[in-house]
Motif scaffolding. Structure first.
Motif, mmCIF file in Angstrom:
data_model
loop_
_atom_site.group_PDB
_atom_site.id
_atom_site.type_symbol
_atom_site.label_atom_id
_atom_site.label_comp_id
_atom_site.label_asym_id
_atom_site.label_seq_id
_atom_site.Cartn_x
_atom_site.Cartn_y
_atom_site.Cartn_z
ATOM 1 N N TRP A 11 0.631 -1.166 0.096
ATOM 2 C CA TRP A 11 -0.098 0.123 0.110
ATOM 3 C C TRP A 11 0.848 1.426 0.002
ATOM 4 O O TRP A 11 0.404 2.209 -0.607
ATOM 5 C CB TRP A 11 -0.994 0.075 1.247
ATOM 6 N N ALA A 12 1.976 1.250 0.678
ATOM 7 C CA ALA A 12 2.917 2.212 0.580
ATOM 8 C C ALA A 12 3.238 2.620 -0.824
ATOM 9 O O ALA A 12 3.348 4.202 -0.997
ATOM 10 C CB ALA A 12 3.881 2.194 1.699
ATOM 11 N N TYR A 13 3.390 1.765 -1.653
ATOM 12 C CA TYR A 13 3.680 2.345 -3.005
ATOM 13 C C TYR A 13 2.647 2.931 -3.785
ATOM 14 O O TYR A 13 2.812 4.028 -4.438
ATOM 15 C CB TYR A 13 4.249 1.005 -3.807
ATOM 16 N N ARG A 16 2.311 6.560 -2.025
ATOM 17 C CA ARG A 16 3.128 7.733 -2.712
ATOM 18 C C ARG A 16 2.827 7.902 -4.244
ATOM 19 O O ARG A 16 3.174 8.966 -4.715
ATOM 20 C CB ARG A 16 4.704 7.009 -2.462
ATOM 21 N N GLY A 17 2.622 6.821 -4.803
ATOM 22 C CA GLY A 17 2.370 7.076 -6.380
ATOM 23 C C GLY A 17 1.065 7.984 -6.607
ATOM 24 O O GLY A 17 1.212 9.112 -7.189
ATOM 25 N N ILE A 18 0.122 7.715 -5.671
ATOM 26 C CA ILE A 18 -1.126 8.829 -5.649
ATOM 27 C C ILE A 18 -0.832 10.170 -5.400
ATOM 28 O O ILE A 18 -1.328 11.317 -5.907
ATOM 29 C CB ILE A 18 -2.584 8.129 -5.184
ATOM 30 N N GLY A 19 -0.089 10.158 -4.171
ATOM 31 C CA GLY A 19 0.344 11.454 -3.716
ATOM 32 C C GLY A 19 1.231 11.946 -4.732
ATOM 33 O O GLY A 19 1.007 13.564 -5.202
ATOM 34 N N ILE A 165 9.483 8.517 -18.049
ATOM 35 C CA ILE A 165 10.639 9.424 -17.517
ATOM 36 C C ILE A 165 10.928 9.214 -16.151
ATOM 37 O O ILE A 165 11.744 10.020 -15.534
ATOM 38 C CB ILE A 165 10.894 10.750 -17.973
ATOM 39 N N ALA A 166 10.730 8.012 -15.454
ATOM 40 C CA ALA A 166 10.802 7.716 -14.071
ATOM 41 C C ALA A 166 10.568 8.654 -13.042
ATOM 42 O O ALA A 166 11.144 8.935 -12.147
ATOM 43 C CB ALA A 166 12.386 7.505 -14.051
ATOM 44 N N VAL A 167 9.114 9.295 -13.331
ATOM 45 C CA VAL A 167 8.886 10.228 -12.250
ATOM 46 C C VAL A 167 7.903 9.176 -11.814
ATOM 47 O O VAL A 167 7.271 8.404 -11.939
ATOM 48 C CB VAL A 167 7.829 11.141 -12.666
ATOM 49 N N SER A 168 8.054 9.095 -10.128
ATOM 50 C CA SER A 168 7.422 8.220 -9.405
ATOM 51 C C SER A 168 5.931 8.467 -8.971
ATOM 52 O O SER A 168 5.686 8.130 -7.857
ATOM 53 C CB SER A 168 8.176 8.036 -7.896
ATOM 54 N N GLU A 169 5.142 8.578 -9.951
ATOM 55 C CA GLU A 169 3.738 8.786 -9.805
ATOM 56 C C GLU A 169 3.227 7.513 -9.821
ATOM 57 O O GLU A 169 3.559 6.352 -9.722
ATOM 58 C CB GLU A 169 3.286 9.687 -10.924
ATOM 59 N N LEU A 170 1.800 7.479 -9.871
ATOM 60 C CA LEU A 170 1.021 6.288 -9.706
ATOM 61 C C LEU A 170 1.224 5.101 -10.664
ATOM 62 O O LEU A 170 1.471 4.045 -10.287
ATOM 63 C CB LEU A 170 -0.625 6.610 -9.671
ATOM 64 N N THR A 171 1.378 5.565 -11.839
ATOM 65 C CA THR A 171 1.418 4.265 -12.826
ATOM 66 C C THR A 171 2.939 3.835 -12.660
ATOM 67 O O THR A 171 3.370 2.502 -12.667
ATOM 68 C CB THR A 171 1.654 4.977 -14.442
ATOM 69 N N TYR A 172 4.021 4.560 -12.413
ATOM 70 C CA TYR A 172 5.285 4.121 -12.273
ATOM 71 C C TYR A 172 5.379 3.181 -11.005
ATOM 72 O O TYR A 172 6.045 2.037 -11.075
ATOM 73 C CB TYR A 172 6.328 5.519 -12.056
ATOM 74 N N TRP A 196 -9.362 6.623 -10.892
ATOM 75 C CA TRP A 196 -10.743 7.084 -10.880
ATOM 76 C C TRP A 196 -11.290 8.020 -9.723
ATOM 77 O O TRP A 196 -12.267 9.017 -9.963
ATOM 78 C CB TRP A 196 -11.655 5.723 -10.978
ATOM 79 N N ILE A 197 -10.832 7.652 -8.652
ATOM 80 C CA ILE A 197 -11.221 8.331 -7.320
ATOM 81 C C ILE A 197 -10.950 9.784 -7.377
ATOM 82 O O ILE A 197 -11.765 10.754 -7.311
ATOM 83 C CB ILE A 197 -10.575 7.685 -6.080
ATOM 84 N N PHE A 198 -9.665 10.103 -7.999
ATOM 85 C CA PHE A 198 -8.932 11.280 -7.983
ATOM 86 C C PHE A 198 -9.862 12.079 -8.943
ATOM 87 O O PHE A 198 -10.253 13.164 -8.844
ATOM 88 C CB PHE A 198 -7.459 11.411 -8.425
#
Lengths: 237, 263
Positions: A11-13, A16-19, A165-172, A196-198
Motif C-alpha cells: 500500500w505504501a507504493y 506514494r504514487g497517488i500522492g 521518464i521515471a517520475v515516481s507517480e501512480l503508474t510508475y 478514478w477516485i481522483f
C-alpha cells in the motif's frame, strides 16, 4: 482469484504514487491554467503579431502527442545545456500541454459573453481591460467550466505518461509493484481505481463550481435558507 | 445661432460592398429631440452607432460640441481613426440606449448604474451607488435596486439602462429603438421616462416607431431610406404631409399605430 495481499502488502507504493500524481497534476494544472489564461487574454489583444504568436503556441501544443512533447522536454533540453529533475520536467510539460487546451476553452468562453454587453460597456467609456475585468471574466466561467472539467480529467490521465521518464507517480509505482509481485491484474485494477477516485473528486468539484456560477439570481436563491427549505434544494447540494 | 451640439458631415459607411450610409449630413442643436425613422436596413441604426464610433466611418466627420469623434481627417488627405483608449474619454459624453438593453447580468441594477461611474468617472463605490440609487428612484425603480437584470421586466431593464446612461451626465442621448423589444403594456413606462428627459431639456436622437411620442415631443423628424436622409422637418408637418412617396408608404405601413397625442 483477486489476491488482496498485493494491495495490502504494497500500500505504501500506491500511496506514494497517488500522492505524487496529485502533486504533479495539481502543480501542472495550476501552472497550465495560469499560462492558458494569459494566452487567452493575449488572443483578445489588439496587436496582431502578439495574436499570431500565441495562436502558433496553441496550435503547436495541441497538435503533437503529449509523450513527444515530454520527450522533447526531458531528453531535448539537456542538449541545450539545461538539466532539470524529471519531476520538474514532467510537471512543466504537463502544464504546457494543458495550457493550450485551457487557452482555447477560455478564449471560447470569453467570446460567448454576448457582444451587446461589451458594446454597452464601450459606449459608456470603459477600457478594454476594464471590460475584461468587470464584464467578461466574471461571466465566462459558466461557459468555461464544463469543458475545463474534461481537460482537467485528461491531464490527470495523461500524467501517467510521466512514468516513462521515471517520475515516481501512480503508474510508475504500479509498474514497480507489478515487477515485484507479478500480479498485473490486482496492481492495475488498483491503479485504475485510484485514478478514478481522483478524477471523480475533481469532476465533483467542477460540478459544484458550475452550480455556483450558474446565474447570479440562482446563486441568490440557493443561498437563501427559505428557498432551501421550500424548494428542497438541500438534498441536491 | 449657436454652433450645433452634434454635427455630422459627409458620413459614409460600407459593410463590404453594401453601402449602409451615403454622405449623411445632420446637425443637432442643444435641446433638440430628433426622431429617426425608416425601414429596417435603411441605415438608421448604423448612423446612431457611428455617432459614438461603435462603428468606424469610411468618410466624413462627426463632431460633438466641435470635437471630432472617431475619424480624424489628416492635413495631407486620408484620415486616422481614434484608438479605443481615446474614444473611451469621449464616449461618456454621449449616452447610448440599446433596443436590447444590454445590461450586465452579473451585476445588480444598482451596480449596473454604479460601475461606469466608478471605472470611468473615478468615483468611489459608495458615492457611485448613492448617485445610482437616486437616479433609479427617479425612474421609479426604488424597489428593484438589488435585483439582477434577469429578474426585471423588459420595461424595468430599459429604465435601468437609461439610468446607467444618465448618471454619466451626457450632453447627448442616442436611443436605438428603446421601446421596440418591450411588451405593449411596458412601452408607456419607458416613454414616460423619455418625456421627463425632454422636459429637462436633454438633447436626444431617438430611433423609434412611436410616432405619437415624436409628434408630441420631437423638435424634428428625420426620415432615412437606403442609407440617405430623404426628408426631415417638423414632426407634425412631416407626418401629415409627407413629400416623398417612400415616407408615405412607410407611414401607411405603420399607420395602425395611434398618431394621436398621448393622453
Amino acid at each position: 482469484m483477486f489476491d488482496i495481499s498485493v494491495i495490502t502488502g504494497n500500500w505504501a507504493y500506491f500511496a506514494r504514487g497517488i500522492g505524487m500524481t496529485i502533486l504533479i497534476t495539481t502543480a501542472g494544472m495550476l501552472l497550465g491554467f495560469g499560462i492558458g489564461f494569459l494566452v487567452a487574454l493575449l488572443r483578445t489583444a489588439t496587436l496582431l503579431p502578439l495574436r499570431i504568436a500565441v495562436g502558433i503556441y496553441v496550435e503547436v501544443l495541441r497538435n503533437i502527442p503529449f509523450i513527444i512533447l515530454l520527450f522533447i522536454f526531458f531528453y531535448g533540453l539537456p542538449f541545450a545545456g539545461i538539466r532539470i529533475p524529471s519531476q520538474v520536467a514532467g510537471t512543466v510539460a504537463l502544464a504546457l500541454f494543458c495550457s493550450a487546451y485551457y487557452a482555447e476553452i477560455l478564449r471560447g468562453a470569453m467570446a460567448a459573453v454576448p457582444s451587446g454587453q461589451i458594446e454597452a460597456a464601450r459606449a459608456m467609456g470603459l477600457t478594454h481591460l476594464q471590460i475584461l475585468r468587470d464584464i467578461i471574466v466574471p461571466q465566462m466561467w459558466k461557459f468555461a467550466l464544463p469543458p475545463m472539467a474534461g481537460t482537467t480529467t485528461t491531464t490527470v490521465k495523461e500524467s501517467s505518461v510521466l512514468s516513462t521518464i521515471a517520475v515516481s507517480e501512480l503508474t510508475y509505482q504500479g509498474l514497480i509493484v507489478q515487477g515485484m509481485t507479478f500480479a498485473p491484474f490486482e496492481v492495475f485494477a488498483t491503479v485504475a481505481g485510484l485514478y478514478w477516485i481522483f478524477t471523480a473528486v475533481l469532476t465533483w468539484g467542477f460540478h459544484r463550481a458550475e452550480r455556483a456560477v450558474g446565474s447570479p439570481e440562482m446563486t441568490e436563491v440557493i443561498r437563501s435558507k427559505v428557498a432551501r427549505k421550500y424548494l428542497s434544494l438541500d438534498h441536491r447540494m | 445661432m449657436a454652433a450645433p451640439l452634434l454635427a455630422i458631415q459627409g458620413v459614409s459607411k460600407s459593410y463590404g460592398r453594401f453601402q449602409a450610409l451615403k454622405d449623411i449630413d445632420l446637425e443637432v442643436r442643444e435641446g433638440d429631440v430628433v426622431g429617426l425613422i425608416g425601414r429596417s436596413g435603411c441605415g438608421k441604426s448604423s448612423l446612431l452607432r457611428c455617432i459614438n464610433a461603435l462603428e468606424r466611418i469610411d468618410a466624413g466627420t462627426v463632431r460633438l460640441d466641435g470635437e471630432l469623434i472617431g475619424r480624424v481627417p489628416l492635413a495631407g488627405g486620408g484620415a486616422r481613426h481614434q484608438s479605443e483608449r481615446e474614444l473611451a474619454k469621449l464616449r461618456p459624453h454621449i449616452g447610448f440606449v440599446f433596443q436590447q438593453f444590454n445590461l450586465w447580468p452579473n451585476k445588480t441594477a444598482l451596480d449596473n448604474v454604479a460601475l461606469p461611474q466608478v471605472r470611468v468617472l473615478g468615483r468611489s463605490w459608495q458615492e457611485a451607488r448613492q448617485t445610482a440609487a437616486e437616479m433609479l428612484a427617479q425612474l421609479g425603480l426604488q424597489s428593484r435596486m438589488e435585483s439582477f437584470p434577469g429578474a426585471l421586466s423588459g420595461g424595468q431593464q430599459q429604465r435601468v439602462s437609461i439610468a446607467r446612461a444618465l448618471v454619466m451626465k451626457p450632453r447627448l442621448m442616442l436611443l436605438d429603438e428603446p421601446t421596440s423589444a418591450l411588451d405593449p403594456e411596458l412601452v408607456r413606462d419607458v416613454l414616460n421616462v423619455l418625456e421627463d428627459l425632454v422636459a429637462q431639456g436633454m438633447t436626444m436622437v431617438c430611433i423609434t416607431h412611436e410616432l405619437g411620442f415624436i409628434r408630441a415631443f420631437g423638435t424634428r423628424l428625420v426620415f432615412m431610406d437606403d442609407g440617405a436622409i430623404v426628408e426631415q422637418g417638423a414632426p407634425a408637418q412631416l407626418l401629415t404631409e409627407p413629400r416623398s412617396e417612400r415616407l408615405q408608404s412607410l407611414l401607411g405601413l405603420i399607420a395602425h399605430e395611434p398618431l394621436a397625442l398621448p393622453s
